[in-house]
Write an enzyme that holds these catalytic residues in place. Sequence first.
Site, PDB file in Angstrom:
ATOM      1  N   GLU A  20       0.884  -1.182   0.000  1.00 50.84           N
ATOM      2  CA  GLU A  20       0.000   0.000   0.000  1.00 50.84           C
ATOM      3  C   GLU A  20       0.908   1.215   0.000  1.00 50.84           C
ATOM      4  OE1 GLU A  20      -3.030   0.078  -0.586  1.00 50.84           O
ATOM      5  OE2 GLU A  20      -3.337  -2.084  -0.475  1.00 50.84           O
TER       6      GLU A  20
ATOM      7  N   CYS B 224      -1.529   9.139   3.412  1.00 54.00           N
ATOM      8  CA  CYS B 224      -1.547   8.591   2.056  1.00 54.00           C
ATOM      9  C   CYS B 224      -2.791   9.049   1.307  1.00 54.00           C
ATOM     10  CB  CYS B 224      -1.488   7.069   2.104  1.00 54.00           C
ATOM     11  SG  CYS B 224      -2.739   6.359   3.189  1.00 54.00           S
TER      12      CYS B 224
HETATM   13  P1  NAP Z   1       8.955   4.240   3.583  1.00 52.98           P
HETATM   14  O1  NAP Z   1      10.078   5.178   3.702  1.00 52.98           O
HETATM   15  O2  NAP Z   1       8.749   3.577   2.265  1.00 52.98           O
HETATM   16  O3  NAP Z   1       9.138   3.159   4.758  1.00 52.98           O
HETATM   17  C1  NAP Z   1       8.297   2.026   4.944  1.00 52.98           C
HETATM   18  C2  NAP Z   1       9.147   0.835   5.382  1.00 52.98           C
HETATM   19  O4  NAP Z   1       9.884   0.317   4.271  1.00 52.98           O
HETATM   20  C3  NAP Z   1      10.185   1.148   6.437  1.00 52.98           C
HETATM   21  O5  NAP Z   1      10.301   0.020   7.277  1.00 52.98           O
HETATM   22  C4  NAP Z   1      11.446   1.374   5.642  1.00 52.98           C
HETATM   23  O6  NAP Z   1      12.619   1.128   6.384  1.00 52.98           O
HETATM   24  C5  NAP Z   1      11.271   0.324   4.554  1.00 52.98           C
HETATM   25  N1  NAP Z   1      11.935   0.663   3.300  1.00 52.98           N
HETATM   26  C6  NAP Z   1      11.817   1.812   2.591  1.00 52.98           C
HETATM   27  N2  NAP Z   1      12.522   1.739   1.446  1.00 52.98           N
HETATM   28  C7  NAP Z   1      13.097   0.514   1.417  1.00 52.98           C
HETATM   29  C8  NAP Z   1      13.969  -0.157   0.500  1.00 52.98           C
HETATM   30  N3  NAP Z   1      14.375   0.433  -0.628  1.00 52.98           N
HETATM   31  N4  NAP Z   1      14.374  -1.410   0.809  1.00 52.98           N
HETATM   32  C9  NAP Z   1      13.976  -2.003   1.955  1.00 52.98           C
HETATM   33  N5  NAP Z   1      13.166  -1.410   2.867  1.00 52.98           N
HETATM   34  C10 NAP Z   1      12.724  -0.169   2.606  1.00 52.98           C
HETATM   35  O7  NAP Z   1       7.567   4.966   3.881  1.00 52.98           O
HETATM   36  P2  NAP Z   1       7.239   5.914   5.112  1.00 52.98           P
HETATM   37  O8  NAP Z   1       8.117   7.088   5.011  1.00 52.98           O
HETATM   38  O9  NAP Z   1       7.213   5.161   6.339  1.00 52.98           O
HETATM   39  O10 NAP Z   1       5.743   6.372   4.886  1.00 52.98           O
HETATM   40  C11 NAP Z   1       5.372   7.453   4.106  1.00 52.98           C
HETATM   41  C12 NAP Z   1       4.813   6.964   2.793  1.00 52.98           C
HETATM   42  O11 NAP Z   1       3.889   5.913   3.026  1.00 52.98           O
HETATM   43  C13 NAP Z   1       4.040   8.015   2.037  1.00 52.98           C
HETATM   44  O12 NAP Z   1       4.371   7.909   0.687  1.00 52.98           O
HETATM   45  C14 NAP Z   1       2.587   7.645   2.293  1.00 52.98           C
HETATM   46  O13 NAP Z   1       1.713   8.082   1.282  1.00 52.98           O
HETATM   47  C15 NAP Z   1       2.691   6.146   2.341  1.00 52.98           C
HETATM   48  N6  NAP Z   1       1.599   5.546   3.109  1.00 52.98           N
HETATM   49  C16 NAP Z   1       0.711   4.742   2.462  1.00 52.98           C
HETATM   50  C17 NAP Z   1      -0.357   4.211   3.150  1.00 52.98           C
HETATM   51  C18 NAP Z   1      -1.366   3.363   2.436  1.00 52.98           C
HETATM   52  O14 NAP Z   1      -2.205   2.760   3.094  1.00 52.98           O
HETATM   53  N7  NAP Z   1      -1.337   3.277   1.125  1.00 52.98           N
HETATM   54  C19 NAP Z   1      -0.502   4.449   4.521  1.00 52.98           C
HETATM   55  C20 NAP Z   1       0.445   5.231   5.155  1.00 52.98           C
HETATM   56  C21 NAP Z   1       1.504   5.770   4.426  1.00 52.98           C
HETATM   57  P3  NAP Z   1      13.227   2.240   7.385  1.00 52.98           P
HETATM   58  O15 NAP Z   1      12.500   2.099   8.674  1.00 52.98           O
HETATM   59  O16 NAP Z   1      14.669   1.845   7.488  1.00 52.98           O
HETATM   60  O17 NAP Z   1      13.054   3.572   6.735  1.00 52.98           O
END
Ligand code: NAP
Length: 500
Positions: free
Chosen positions: A258, A295
């Site tokens: 998501e 999001c």
């Molecule tokens: P994120 O930076 O993508 O992090 C999510 C998780 O993935 C974290 O555990 C992060 O590790 C890990 N991660 C990120 N990039 C990775 C990679 N290249 N390889 C391996 N692991 C990786 O997202 P966020 O900053 O937490 O959240 C913000 C984003 O989430 C926004 O874009 C928002 O729109 C979206 N969001 C979507 C929903 C939905 O339901 N669709 C809900 C909430 C948020 P680390 O902990 O080390 O950073």
Amino acid sequence: MDWIGQIHGMFQMLYATHARTGEPYGAALPSTSLADLDQATAQASTAFEVWQASDAATRAHLLQGLATALESERDTLVTTADAETGLGMARLNGELDRTAFQLRRFAQLVTAGAAFAHVDDPAVPGLPPAGHPALMRVRVPLGPVAMFAASNFPFAFSVLGGDTASALAAGCTVVVKAHNGHLHTSRLVFALIQTVLTAQGLPAGVVQMVQAEGFEIGVALIQHPRIAAGAFTGSTRGGLALQQAARERVRPIPFYGELGSINPVLATPTALALGGEALAQTLAASIALGCGQFCTNPGLLVLQRSPESVAFVQALVTALQAQQPHVMLTAGMRHAFDAGLVAQLQAGARALLHEPVADRAPRPALLEVDADPFLRHAVLRDEVFGPSSLIVWYDDTAQGHQVLHAVGGALTVTLWGMSEDTPAHRAWVRTAASVAGRVLFAGVPTGVAVSAGQQHGGPWPSSTAPFSTSVGDAALDRFLRPVAYQDAPAWLSACQGQPC
Ligand code: NAP
């Protein structure tokens, strides 16, 4: 790969940050090594043997126990989450309530038999195709699920969030990759899960957790041979990387990502003339809610050039100026917000409201652009995570449809002004539904109800699996795989879809 032999990072420590001050927060925490990760998946795998065969009462008892434990630790949890995220006590209390509600809702669903639904298709004598053997189609849990928490929901999309609740209800065990934006909150929630598991005589491996700096641990988790599925909530870039890693395994697995979304809001001049000031106030509050870190944040306003639209935009600028967003979750996100706005300006957008400040709390922003450059420049379709929105002006209806189609995929599209049944309105609904998982005809997209009819997940880039939802009752279905039993023995048919 030799998982057992790898102990990289064994002595690394993790340090949390206070969201409001940027200072270190709390004690250093141990980082998960790859050897620890292997151990966690081994525990989850052993526990799966027990948990997949659990009955509805056992699953419901655990989910209810977890909800109660969460509520009983409310003060500590909310205070810690507030320090780590800066989201504020009111919001975090509400989010904790929602998280407990989700756990209890999945308890109810599993009690009502949702995980054990089956199709009983008795034998039909005679030659095929009309004649066939006895078939019973049931569903079985996938196995240990790797769950990736998001930064912006330290409870509802984190260690004990909707993915964990729905996976447990389905009979799967879970290994959570905690988010580094709320390390202590995650650890506290994990500790209370372990207390509940012990009290209920269940194995610790029903829920395991890993925490580490950098992406290595997440990739190792999704690629671990014992993991059977991935559930991710986070950025499109992170989701894409982990989906790729899941596909590159020797045995690829389902991956439910998501992701981010720009959530277009399209309003007809008539709707704006009727709603006027009130709509501007509602939309401004939605854009700035939680400092825009949702999001479902309305990041795109699609407006037809008209006097009503111009008046609405003036009211929106005024309403946004009155908003006071709080600090952002991390310094990295704060920087990315500024950079995202600069990228939009460089691609031809004009600023209606743009007040760059050095503060950890940004000011709301509103930019505008014509349909042609919007259609030409993909960067204008990227999510800018924070309190801003981009207006796209279109001249004729065909161009408006082009703008929505160019978005490609979104969690939501909001259509204001569709109350009459006209061919034009039907066409807008078709376009909106082709782009989004949820189409709203009133209100704003922030706020996602946890209920039977919910769909949270749209076409790429908002989700990697648009046929599934991560919020609502159907979230359970992601973790169950259909199996047909053919000419099953009487004892197995008598199980009626219950675990055997
Ligand atoms: P994120 O930076 O993508 O992090 C999510 C998780 O993935 C974290 O555990 C992060 O590790 C890990 N991660 C990120 N990039 C990775 C990679 N290249 N390889 C391996 N692991 C990786 O997202 P966020 O900053 O937490 O959240 C913000 C984003 O989430 C926004 O874009 C928002 O729109 C979206 N969001 C979507 C929903 C939905 O339901 N669709 C809900 C909430 C948020 P680390 O902990 O080390 O950073």
